[in-house]
Scaffold this motif. Structure first.
Motif, mmCIF file in Angstrom:
data_model
loop_
_atom_site.group_PDB
_atom_site.id
_atom_site.type_symbol
_atom_site.label_atom_id
_atom_site.label_comp_id
_atom_site.label_asym_id
_atom_site.label_seq_id
_atom_site.Cartn_x
_atom_site.Cartn_y
_atom_site.Cartn_z
ATOM 1 N N PRO B 68 -1.268 -1.622 -3.042
ATOM 2 C CA PRO B 68 -0.162 -1.305 -2.147
ATOM 3 C C PRO B 68 -0.543 -1.630 -0.707
ATOM 4 O O PRO B 68 -1.713 -1.526 -0.330
ATOM 5 C CB PRO B 68 0.032 0.211 -2.302
ATOM 6 C CG PRO B 68 -0.919 0.660 -3.349
ATOM 7 C CD PRO B 68 -1.913 -0.418 -3.587
ATOM 8 N N GLY B 70 0.988 -1.317 3.444
ATOM 9 C CA GLY B 70 1.991 -0.982 4.445
ATOM 10 C C GLY B 70 2.009 -2.058 5.500
ATOM 11 O O GLY B 70 2.426 -3.188 5.245
ATOM 12 N N ALA B 71 1.499 -1.725 6.686
ATOM 13 C CA ALA B 71 1.493 -2.697 7.778
ATOM 14 C C ALA B 71 0.157 -3.418 7.890
ATOM 15 O O ALA B 71 -0.003 -4.292 8.737
ATOM 16 C CB ALA B 71 1.816 -1.993 9.091
ATOM 17 N N GLY B 72 -0.804 -3.025 7.069
ATOM 18 C CA GLY B 72 -2.114 -3.685 7.137
ATOM 19 C C GLY B 72 -2.907 -3.338 8.387
ATOM 20 O O GLY B 72 -3.787 -4.083 8.798
ATOM 21 N N THR B 73 -2.633 -2.173 8.986
ATOM 22 C CA THR B 73 -3.415 -1.761 10.161
ATOM 23 C C THR B 73 -4.607 -0.893 9.765
ATOM 24 O O THR B 73 -5.309 -0.378 10.633
ATOM 25 C CB THR B 73 -2.568 -0.958 11.169
ATOM 26 O OG1 THR B 73 -2.244 0.303 10.587
ATOM 27 C CG2 THR B 73 -1.298 -1.692 11.549
ATOM 28 N N GLY B 74 -4.803 -0.703 8.477
ATOM 29 C CA GLY B 74 -5.890 0.160 7.997
ATOM 30 C C GLY B 74 -7.234 -0.338 8.488
ATOM 31 O O GLY B 74 -7.447 -1.542 8.649
ATOM 32 N N SER B 134 -1.954 3.587 16.242
ATOM 33 C CA SER B 134 -1.296 2.380 15.745
ATOM 34 C C SER B 134 0.171 2.636 15.404
ATOM 35 O O SER B 134 0.797 1.847 14.713
ATOM 36 C CB SER B 134 -2.023 1.918 14.484
ATOM 37 O OG SER B 134 -2.121 3.014 13.576
ATOM 38 N N THR B 139 2.798 2.289 8.865
ATOM 39 C CA THR B 139 3.917 2.839 8.110
ATOM 40 C C THR B 139 3.626 4.270 7.651
ATOM 41 O O THR B 139 2.455 4.676 7.557
ATOM 42 C CB THR B 139 4.172 1.994 6.846
ATOM 43 O OG1 THR B 139 3.013 2.094 5.986
ATOM 44 C CG2 THR B 139 4.413 0.530 7.206
ATOM 45 N N ASN B 143 0.231 6.061 6.335
ATOM 46 C CA ASN B 143 -0.224 7.359 6.861
ATOM 47 C C ASN B 143 -0.508 8.332 5.722
ATOM 48 O O ASN B 143 -1.502 9.068 5.747
ATOM 49 C CB ASN B 143 0.832 8.009 7.770
ATOM 50 C CG ASN B 143 1.223 7.176 8.977
ATOM 51 O OD1 ASN B 143 2.268 7.387 9.578
ATOM 52 N ND2 ASN B 143 0.397 6.207 9.346
ATOM 53 N N SER B 148 -3.567 10.098 7.696
ATOM 54 C CA SER B 148 -3.890 9.713 9.065
ATOM 55 C C SER B 148 -3.753 10.860 10.046
ATOM 56 O O SER B 148 -2.968 11.781 9.852
ATOM 57 C CB SER B 148 -2.964 8.581 9.503
ATOM 58 O OG SER B 148 -3.148 7.469 8.667
#
Ligand SMILES: Cc1cc2nc3c(=O)[nH]c(=O)nc-3n(C[C@H](O)[C@H](O)[C@H](O)COP(=O)(O)OP(=O)(O)OC[C@H]3O[C@@H](n4cnc5c(N)ncnc54)[C@H](O)[C@@H]3O)c2cc1C
Lengths: 449, 473
Positions: B68, B70-74, B134, B139, B143, B148
């Motif tokens: 999965p 989301g925005a790939g900011t992980g 972020s 997303t 989170n 998060s």
């Protein structure tokens, strides 16, 4: 079974010492759950002893129910079997207490009152007021996710636990979380144990987050003319920036119960809202003024109280669910969990469903919980159908209803938890993965897990 | 080129526009904000829970894992592909399904951007409390998966304290609903277990969150210090006065200079450290707490204490803070953000230790973090083209993590374990601990079809950071 109890008896005695175990019938009767007495009661004093007891019991095919002060032990379906009572009363240690970090690690047998006393020396507290009040043990409070009126301001036990150690039925002691306020390493197993009613493992140590004690407190009482007005008041007050530690809505019988035996005892015939705020003098003055402005329009006056008077009422509020049954055995106590907006409507519907029975209700509309005590019903059949109607009503508002206390004879036909949802299969598998022999409190939790 | 059978099946499960499969289109999905790993076999963007179910069935049929995204900011590689697999992106499931203000709830699809949710309810006086730096991009699904935090989770709690219910697709295609719109639903708290499970237990397709009231008053302070230790000592001293600020952030001088160069937020560039402190609530409480905090800062030798006098000034200070990683990224080819937690009273000691690590490995480390929570983010600057630097970065990061654990803390406070730290888990957990985590995983994800190679140690390399930053940003 009897023979396996006998051989386990010897093994357990060797493990904890024969002075930490009893098969005295009076002792066992005092440890009964839903009228069922165990054959033995053990009193471990360390986490390792707890783990060993679970291992010995699981290996011998015996069942165990952990407990301490029994303030929440009535909750649950009757145990399918119950061989060994696991009393945590000798586990009262504080392992770490760091006032400047606002954290404390304690053993499960410690009583909430003792923790509060300790923390108060540093102007701190654990903002929980579960049923049973200061007598409630921390292990029991966590295992049942027990909240009281303070849930409005601080949330539930789930929000104050940083980590824990758990004894498993394989005799291991595992850890989850830690002693710091933020931690995302690994799955949050503490969440799973909180509210698991002793069916997955035994909490042998808990790391908790403490909070600064409010500098001063004040209690405000509004007497609403009707539940409709109470709803309007609740809506307006929750839409203000005012902050309350506790926020209770009580029906007239609930109000009478709260005030009874306190200096504030008066005849109540209307629903009331009880609120407590904390902070500096200026904050409390402001809170009172804003409440007065808001209530003036509704023609409701704001009564205030504080000190020991208010304290005695709040103590009665947190002890309500426990104390009503002590005062009048047979009283049924239910907990409805509802969307916030539905609390008053549920109260009014429930009042009617209760018909001629006495119906005292304390709700925390800010979080959507209503506790109601029903007594004076005609017979068990009558009580049972009242509960079913109340449960139906809670469901129709999008909520759920748990029967926390009732005569044991009612439990079997009712299922105190109500129907599980589509996630029940996962719960069943978790139970099977962690407690494959069903050693811990079999049959007690949801779906008679 | 004709699409391969897998892609044809995915298109059938969703739609032609919903599937990426050409090599050049897949490039971006090698990355998240930590690093790049492997290319997925395909990326698919479902628009409904039903499509997610169909996608997971296709994946199972082809024996491929699902990752999965989301925005790939992980920052721990959670959304990257550790082995093989299909990336399921949630950018098309970005609807706010319901806003219910009287019940203080919202129901959202996982692809809703964190800040968009708060923006949708702010006119009515509400917001979604978790505010990762972020938040303009990340997303709500991300989170939930990472549990998060953010600057303001000091007072209000992290994501798990604000999520009440989830709709989850399991790897066998079953859809289950955990929790509820009300709190305390009877049964095990599966919501609490799923939050923070990093996409390894289930795919979240809908989230019920708690909305919080916006405060009546806010004060934002900047306390400026000539010595780092004075700043770190102030942190515990504020708490000792019975105050929990809404946010309590620290940046050291090195970081400040980078932030100023990038944002011109008004931070002093000649200081050793600043604390960015925010108090919120009733006007009266905010005034009193501000005065107390100012006094505590002065007692700890703050050179100067500034208050933001307008919403613009406040916004600018926060912009500087929230863009700090990027600002540091401008001054070195690459940077590696670490995430560790310690008891907040140990901050002074930890920062001294960080300075030693900096010297030992001849690296620059910027310190910027959620000081009130004891949640550190040392930013290690380096040049990925130099293998010796890369190797030293890894060792420095590991030393810092070991120190956090020694101090009674954790190897991650909010960025997650992912593929980065799963081999470090034994620093915190015994074999017995890990065995019980594995049993949970086996209940939800018995075949390892969901986000494999994350969170739990694979045992291939022990006790090392498995993947560290290589991309810079
Ligand atoms: C500049 C910067 C600042 C940051 N600041 C913070 C901060 O202050 N606090 C903080 O906590 N984090 C911070 N982060 C880290 C990151 O933004 C958060 O972890 C965020 O929650 C990730 O969201 P995302 O949508 O980008 O998720 P992704 O990176 O796409 O995915 C993260 C994880 O979630 C899983 N996932 C995503 N969607 C789902 C779903 N629907 N179901 C199941 N699993 C799913 C993925 O598989 C992956 O494991 C920061 C990152 C950057 C780059």
């Amino acid at each position: 079974m009897a023979s396996s109890v006998q051989s386990a008896h010897m093994e357990l005695a060797a493990w904890v010492g024969s002075d930490h175990l009893s098969d005295d019938p009076a002792v066992c009767r005092a440890a009964a759950v839903d009228g069922k007495a165990p054959a033995l009661v053990v009193y471990p004093s360390t986490a390792e002893e707890v783990a060993g007891i679970l291992r010995i019991a699981a290996t011998a095919g015996l069942t165990v129910i952990p407990f301490r002060n029994r303030t929440q032990l009535d909750i649950g379906n009757p145990p399918e079997r119950y061989d060994v009572g696991l009393s945590l009363k000798e586990m009262n240690n504080v392992w770490h207490y760091e006032p400047s970090d606002l954290t404390i690690s304690v053993e499960p047998g410690m009583k909430l009152g003792d923790l509060q006393y300790l923390a108060a020396q540093d102007h701190l507290w654990l903002p929980l007021d579960p049923p049973g009040g200061v007598k409630a043990s921390l292990g029991g409070t966590l295992a049942t996710n027990a909240t009281g009126p303070l849930g409005h301001g601080y949330g539930s036990p789930r929000d104050v636990v940083l980590g824990m150690k758990i004894a498993t039925t394989e005799g291991k002691i595992i850890k989850t979380g830690g002693r710091v306020v933020k931690n995302v390493a690994g799955y949050d197993l503490a969440k799973l144990l909180i509210g698991s009613y002793g069916t997955l493992g035994v909490i042998v140590e808990a790391n908790l987050k403490l909070y600064p004690l409010p500098r001063q407190r004040a209690t405000y009482v509004l007497r609403a003319k009707s539940l409709g007005m109470a709803r309007e008041l609740r809506r307006c007050i929750l839409a203000t920036p005012l902050h309350f530690l506790r926020f209770l809505l009580v029906n007239p019988a609930g109000a009478r119960w709260l005030r009874q035996g306190t200096p504030l005892a008066v005849e109540s015939t209307k629903p009331e809202i009880w609120m407590e705020a904390g902070g500096s003098e200026r904050v409390l003055e402001r809170t009172q003024k804003s409440l007065e402005d808001l209530c003036r329009e509704a023609g409701v006056s704001v009564e205030t109280c504080g000190g020991a008077e208010a304290e005695s009422v709040w103590n009665r509020a947190s002890e309500f669910r426990h104390a009503v049954v002590e005062a009048q055995p047979g009283t049924v106590v239910v907990r409805a969990s509802l969307p916030i907006a539905a609390c008053e409507e549920f109260l009014s519907a429930a009042q009617q469903e209760a018909e001629s029975a006495e119906f005292a209700a304390l709700g925390s509309p800010g979080v959507g919980t209503v506790h109601a005590a029903i007594s004076g019903y005609r017979d068990l059949g009558d009580a049972g159908s009242t509960i079913r109607r109340l449960r139906q009503s809670a469901r129709s508002f999008g909520g759920a209803l748990v029967v926390e206390r009732c005569p044991v004879a009612l439990k079997a036909p009712l299922d105190v938890w109500g129907d599980p949802g589509d996630d029940f299969d996962l719960m069943r598998k978790i139970k099977a993965a962690w407690d494959p022999q069903r050693t811990l409190a079999p049959g007690r939790m949801i779906g008679r897990i | 080129m004709n699409p391969p059978p897998l892609v044809r099946d995915l298109i059938r499960a969703t739609s032609r526009q919903a599937v990426l499969w050409r090599k050049e289109d897949l490039l971006l999905y090698e990355y998240d904000a930590l690093s790049a790993l492997r290319q997925p076999e395909a990326v698919v963007f479902p628009t409904s829970t039903q499509e997610v179910v169909r996608v997971i069935r296709v994946a199972a049929r082809h024996g491929l894992p699902v990752i999965p995204r989301g925005a790939g900011t992980g920052l721990s590689g959670g959304a990257t592909v550790a082995q093989r697999g299909i990336v399921v992106g949630f950018s098309r499931m970005n609807k706010i399904v319901e806003i219910d203000l009287e019940n203080q709830r919202a129901r959202v699809q996982p692809g809703v951007v964190n800040l968009d949710l708060s923006a949708a309810v702010s006119d009515a006086g509400y917001y979604f409390a978790p505010d990762p730096s972020s938040q303009k991009a990340c997303t709500v699904g991300g989170n939930v998966a990472e549990n998060s935090g953010g600057p303001h989770t000091l007072a209000y709690g992290v994501t798990t304290n604000h999520v009440l219910g989830l709709e989850v697709v399991l790897p066998d295609g079953n859809v289950v609903h955990t929790g509820a719109k009300f709190w305390d639903r009877p049964g095990y708290d599966l919501t609490g277990l799923l939050v923070g499970s990093e996409g390894t237990l289930g795919i979240v397709t809908e989230i019920t969150v708690r909305l919080s009231r916006l405060p009546e008053a806010v004060n934002t302070l900047v306390a400026i210090y000539d010595r780092v230790s004075d700043a770190t000592q102030t942190v515990a001293a504020i708490t000792a006065r019975g105050i929990t600020p809404a946010a309590l952030e620290m940046m050291d001088g090195f970081t400040l200079r980078a932030v100023e160069a990038a944002t011109h937020a008004g931070y002093p560039t000649d200081s050793a450290a600043v604390l960015l402190i925010e108090v919120e609530g009733l006007r009266e409480a905010v005034e009193e707490q501000t005065e107390t905090i100012e006094a505590v800062c002065r007692e700890h030798s703050a050179r100067e204490i500034r208050r933001a006098h307008s919403a613009e000034e406040r916004a600018l200070l926060w912009k500087g803070r929230k863009n700090a990683f990027g600002a540091l990224g401008r001054i070195a080819p690459n940077y590696y953000v670490q995430d560790g937690v310690i008891p907040r009273t140990r901050l002074p000691e930890m920062l001294e230790y960080t300075a030693e690590v900096e010297k030992k490995y001849e690296l620059r480390i910027g310190n910027i973090f959620h000081a009130g929570d004891g949640n550190l983010h040392p930013l290690i600057m380096f040049d990925a083209r130099d293998p010796s630097q890369c190797e030293r970065v890894g060792r420095a990061a590991k030393d810092l993590m070991v120190k956090c654990v020694e101090m009674g803390g954790s190897i991650t406070g909010e960025h997650g374990v992912g593929v980065e730290k799963n081999e470090l888990m034994p620093l915190l957990f015994s074999d017995d601990d890990l065995a019980m985590l594995r049993r949970i995983k086996e209940v939800f994800n018995p075949l390892g079809l969901l986000n494999p190679g994350k969170v739990l140690p694979t045992g291939k390399i022990c006790g090392e950071l498995r993947v560290q930053a290589s991309v810079g940003a």
